[in-house]
Design a protein around this motif. Structure first.
Motif, PDB file in Angstrom:
ATOM      1  N   LEU A  10      -4.046 -20.664  29.443  1.00 34.62           N
ATOM      2  CA  LEU A  10      -2.595 -20.796  29.540  1.00 34.62           C
ATOM      3  C   LEU A  10      -2.212 -21.966  30.451  1.00 34.62           C
ATOM      4  CD1 LEU A  10       0.161 -19.761  28.711  1.00 34.62           C
ATOM      5  CD2 LEU A  10       0.035 -18.120  30.611  1.00 34.62           C
ATOM      6  N   LEU A  11      -2.957 -22.163  31.534  1.00 35.38           N
ATOM      7  CA  LEU A  11      -2.714 -23.316  32.409  1.00 35.38           C
ATOM      8  C   LEU A  11      -2.897 -24.614  31.629  1.00 35.38           C
ATOM      9  CD1 LEU A  11      -2.222 -24.755  35.091  1.00 35.38           C
ATOM     10  CD2 LEU A  11      -4.644 -24.352  35.656  1.00 35.38           C
ATOM     11  N   HIS A  12      -3.949 -24.695  30.838  1.00 39.52           N
ATOM     12  CA  HIS A  12      -4.187 -25.906  30.051  1.00 39.52           C
ATOM     13  C   HIS A  12      -3.036 -26.161  29.080  1.00 39.52           C
ATOM     14  CE1 HIS A  12      -6.615 -29.143  28.443  1.00 39.52           C
ATOM     15  NE2 HIS A  12      -6.270 -28.724  27.237  1.00 39.52           N
ATOM     16  N   ILE A  13      -2.557 -25.124  28.439  1.00 41.28           N
ATOM     17  CA  ILE A  13      -1.424 -25.259  27.516  1.00 41.28           C
ATOM     18  C   ILE A  13      -0.173 -25.698  28.278  1.00 41.28           C
ATOM     19  CG2 ILE A  13       0.149 -23.948  26.030  1.00 41.28           C
ATOM     20  CD1 ILE A  13      -2.382 -22.280  25.224  1.00 41.28           C
ATOM     21  N   ALA A  14       0.047 -25.132  29.458  1.00 45.66           N
ATOM     22  CA  ALA A  14       1.212 -25.518  30.270  1.00 45.66           C
ATOM     23  C   ALA A  14       1.130 -26.997  30.667  1.00 45.66           C
ATOM     24  CB  ALA A  14       1.299 -24.633  31.513  1.00 45.66           C
ATOM     25  N   LEU A  15      -0.051 -27.454  31.031  1.00 41.04           N
ATOM     26  CA  LEU A  15      -0.230 -28.862  31.397  1.00 41.04           C
ATOM     27  C   LEU A  15      -0.018 -29.768  30.189  1.00 41.04           C
ATOM     28  CD1 LEU A  15      -3.360 -28.580  33.725  1.00 41.04           C
ATOM     29  CD2 LEU A  15      -0.963 -28.898  34.425  1.00 41.04           C
ATOM     30  N   GLN A  16      -0.524 -29.352  29.033  1.00 39.17           N
ATOM     31  CA  GLN A  16      -0.306 -30.140  27.812  1.00 39.17           C
ATOM     32  C   GLN A  16       1.185 -30.257  27.515  1.00 39.17           C
ATOM     33  OE1 GLN A  16      -2.760 -27.951  24.967  1.00 39.17           O
ATOM     34  NE2 GLN A  16      -3.943 -29.832  24.652  1.00 39.17           N
ATOM     35  N   ASP A  17       1.902 -29.145  27.667  1.00 34.80           N
ATOM     36  CA  ASP A  17       3.338 -29.129  27.398  1.00 34.80           C
ATOM     37  C   ASP A  17       4.080 -30.049  28.360  1.00 34.80           C
ATOM     38  OD1 ASP A  17       5.428 -27.976  25.761  1.00 34.80           O
ATOM     39  OD2 ASP A  17       6.052 -26.851  27.538  1.00 34.80           O
ATOM     40  N   LEU A  18       3.719 -29.969  29.641  1.00 32.96           N
ATOM     41  CA  LEU A  18       4.337 -30.860  30.633  1.00 32.96           C
ATOM     42  C   LEU A  18       4.046 -32.319  30.302  1.00 32.96           C
ATOM     43  CD1 LEU A  18       3.613 -28.913  33.919  1.00 32.96           C
ATOM     44  CD2 LEU A  18       5.874 -29.582  33.084  1.00 32.96           C
ATOM     45  N   ARG A  19       2.813 -32.612  29.940  1.00 33.25           N
ATOM     46  CA  ARG A  19       2.418 -33.994  29.632  1.00 33.25           C
ATOM     47  C   ARG A  19       3.178 -34.516  28.424  1.00 33.25           C
ATOM     48  NH1 ARG A  19       1.860 -38.540  28.522  1.00 33.25           N
ATOM     49  NH2 ARG A  19       0.070 -39.869  28.900  1.00 33.25           N
ATOM     50  N   ALA A  20       3.309 -33.694  27.393  1.00 32.77           N
ATOM     51  CA  ALA A  20       4.056 -34.108  26.198  1.00 32.77           C
ATOM     52  C   ALA A  20       5.525 -34.360  26.551  1.00 32.77           C
ATOM     53  CB  ALA A  20       3.934 -33.051  25.102  1.00 32.77           C
ATOM     54  N   GLU A 114       6.768 -24.965  37.782  1.00 29.36           N
ATOM     55  CA  GLU A 114       6.575 -23.749  38.585  1.00 29.36           C
ATOM     56  C   GLU A 114       5.568 -22.814  37.915  1.00 29.36           C
ATOM     57  OE1 GLU A 114      10.579 -22.332  38.995  1.00 29.36           O
ATOM     58  OE2 GLU A 114      10.963 -23.586  40.750  1.00 29.36           O
ATOM     59  N   THR A 115       5.641 -22.704  36.596  1.00 28.29           N
ATOM     60  CA  THR A 115       4.686 -21.868  35.859  1.00 28.29           C
ATOM     61  C   THR A 115       3.278 -22.428  36.010  1.00 28.29           C
ATOM     62  OG1 THR A 115       6.405 -21.236  34.280  1.00 28.29           O
ATOM     63  CG2 THR A 115       4.111 -20.933  33.582  1.00 28.29           C
ATOM     64  N   ALA A 116       3.134 -23.731  35.820  1.00 34.79           N
ATOM     65  CA  ALA A 116       1.814 -24.362  35.969  1.00 34.79           C
ATOM     66  C   ALA A 116       1.288 -24.193  37.388  1.00 34.79           C
ATOM     67  CB  ALA A 116       1.887 -25.836  35.585  1.00 34.79           C
ATOM     68  N   MET A 117       2.155 -24.327  38.384  1.00 39.22           N
ATOM     69  CA  MET A 117       1.723 -24.166  39.774  1.00 39.22           C
ATOM     70  C   MET A 117       1.269 -22.736  40.045  1.00 39.22           C
ATOM     71  SD  MET A 117       4.629 -26.558  41.612  1.00 39.22           S
ATOM     72  CE  MET A 117       4.268 -26.035  43.269  1.00 39.22           C
ATOM     73  N   ALA A 118       1.971 -21.759  39.491  1.00 41.08           N
ATOM     74  CA  ALA A 118       1.575 -20.362  39.684  1.00 41.08           C
ATOM     75  C   ALA A 118       0.197 -20.117  39.083  1.00 41.08           C
ATOM     76  CB  ALA A 118       2.616 -19.437  39.056  1.00 41.08           C
ATOM     77  N   LEU A 119      -0.047 -20.661  37.905  1.00 43.67           N
ATOM     78  CA  LEU A 119      -1.358 -20.501  37.261  1.00 43.67           C
ATOM     79  C   LEU A 119      -2.440 -21.281  38.009  1.00 43.67           C
ATOM     80  CD1 LEU A 119      -0.135 -20.760  33.594  1.00 43.67           C
ATOM     81  CD2 LEU A 119      -1.233 -18.751  34.626  1.00 43.67           C
ATOM     82  N   ALA A 120      -2.117 -22.492  38.444  1.00 40.51           N
ATOM     83  CA  ALA A 120      -3.100 -23.323  39.148  1.00 40.51           C
ATOM     84  C   ALA A 120      -3.503 -22.695  40.475  1.00 40.51           C
ATOM     85  CB  ALA A 120      -2.552 -24.728  39.369  1.00 40.51           C
ATOM     86  N   GLY A 121      -2.596 -21.964  41.105  1.00 39.47           N
ATOM     87  CA  GLY A 121      -2.907 -21.330  42.388  1.00 39.47           C
ATOM     88  C   GLY A 121      -4.160 -20.487  42.337  1.00 39.47           C
ATOM     89  N   SER A 122      -4.369 -19.798  41.216  1.00 37.08           N
ATOM     90  CA  SER A 122      -5.560 -18.960  41.104  1.00 37.08           C
ATOM     91  C   SER A 122      -6.657 -19.597  40.262  1.00 37.08           C
ATOM     92  CB  SER A 122      -5.189 -17.596  40.505  1.00 37.08           C
ATOM     93  OG  SER A 122      -4.685 -17.755  39.193  1.00 37.08           O
TER      94      SER A 122
END
Length: 159
Positions: A10-20, A114-122
């Motif tokens: 899910l973190l990877h998908i969130a990062l892809q979405d942010l990048r796009a 914020e979603t990506a940061m929450a996932l990246a935290g763990s």
């Protein structure tokens, strides 16, 4: 279609979405800056375009984000901004409409970061400094847009 089954995925998908989304900003903010009549608004849009390029590079440094699907929310918001640039009279009316559209884009970006940061935290704490830098810069742009809105349209009443 397979289901996302882990926080790391899910973190990877969130990062892809942010990048796009950042790529869309890189491509589509310059014409919006040109459409703005207020010099302060033009400056903020141009700064956000530069930030988007830097943010995209930070995201690319974090992970291989190739193959990302289209970012539908950013595309839709920027379609609205493009329409505003074409359909509103040049001057304060257009500038106010552009500020509204760009604040929607910032709000969507901020929530996504914020979603990506929450996932990246763990899942990947090493990503937090870069994500936090993007977050702070996006929050600053949003605050500047809010300030410009008040200056061009007048104070917003919460009543």
């Amino acid at each position: 279609m397979s289901l996302t089954a882990s926080r790391a995925a899910l973190l990877h998908i969130a990062l892809q979405d942010l990048r796009a989304g950042k790529q869309l900003l890189v491509e589509r903010l310059p014409p919006l800056a040109h459409a703005a009549t207020d010099s302060g608004l033009r400056d903020v849009i141009e700064r956000d375009s530069v930030n988007a390029r830097h943010h995209a590079a930070r995201l690319d440094d974090m992970s291989d984000l190739q193959g990302a699907p289209a970012n539908l929310w950013m595309s839709g918001i920027l379609d609205d901004a493009d329409r505003d640039a074409r359909s509103h009279q040049r001057g304060p009316i257009r500038d106010i409409a552009l500020i509204g559209a760009l604040r929607k884009a910032k709000a969507a970006e901020i929530v996504s970061i914020e979603t990506a940061m929450a996932l990246a935290g763990s899942e990947s704490p090493a990503m937090l400094p870069a994500l936090s830098a993007n977050y702070a810069e996006d929050r600053a742009i949003e605050a500047q847009l809010a300030q410009l809105l008040a200056g061009i349209a007048g104070p917003v009443s919460a009543a």
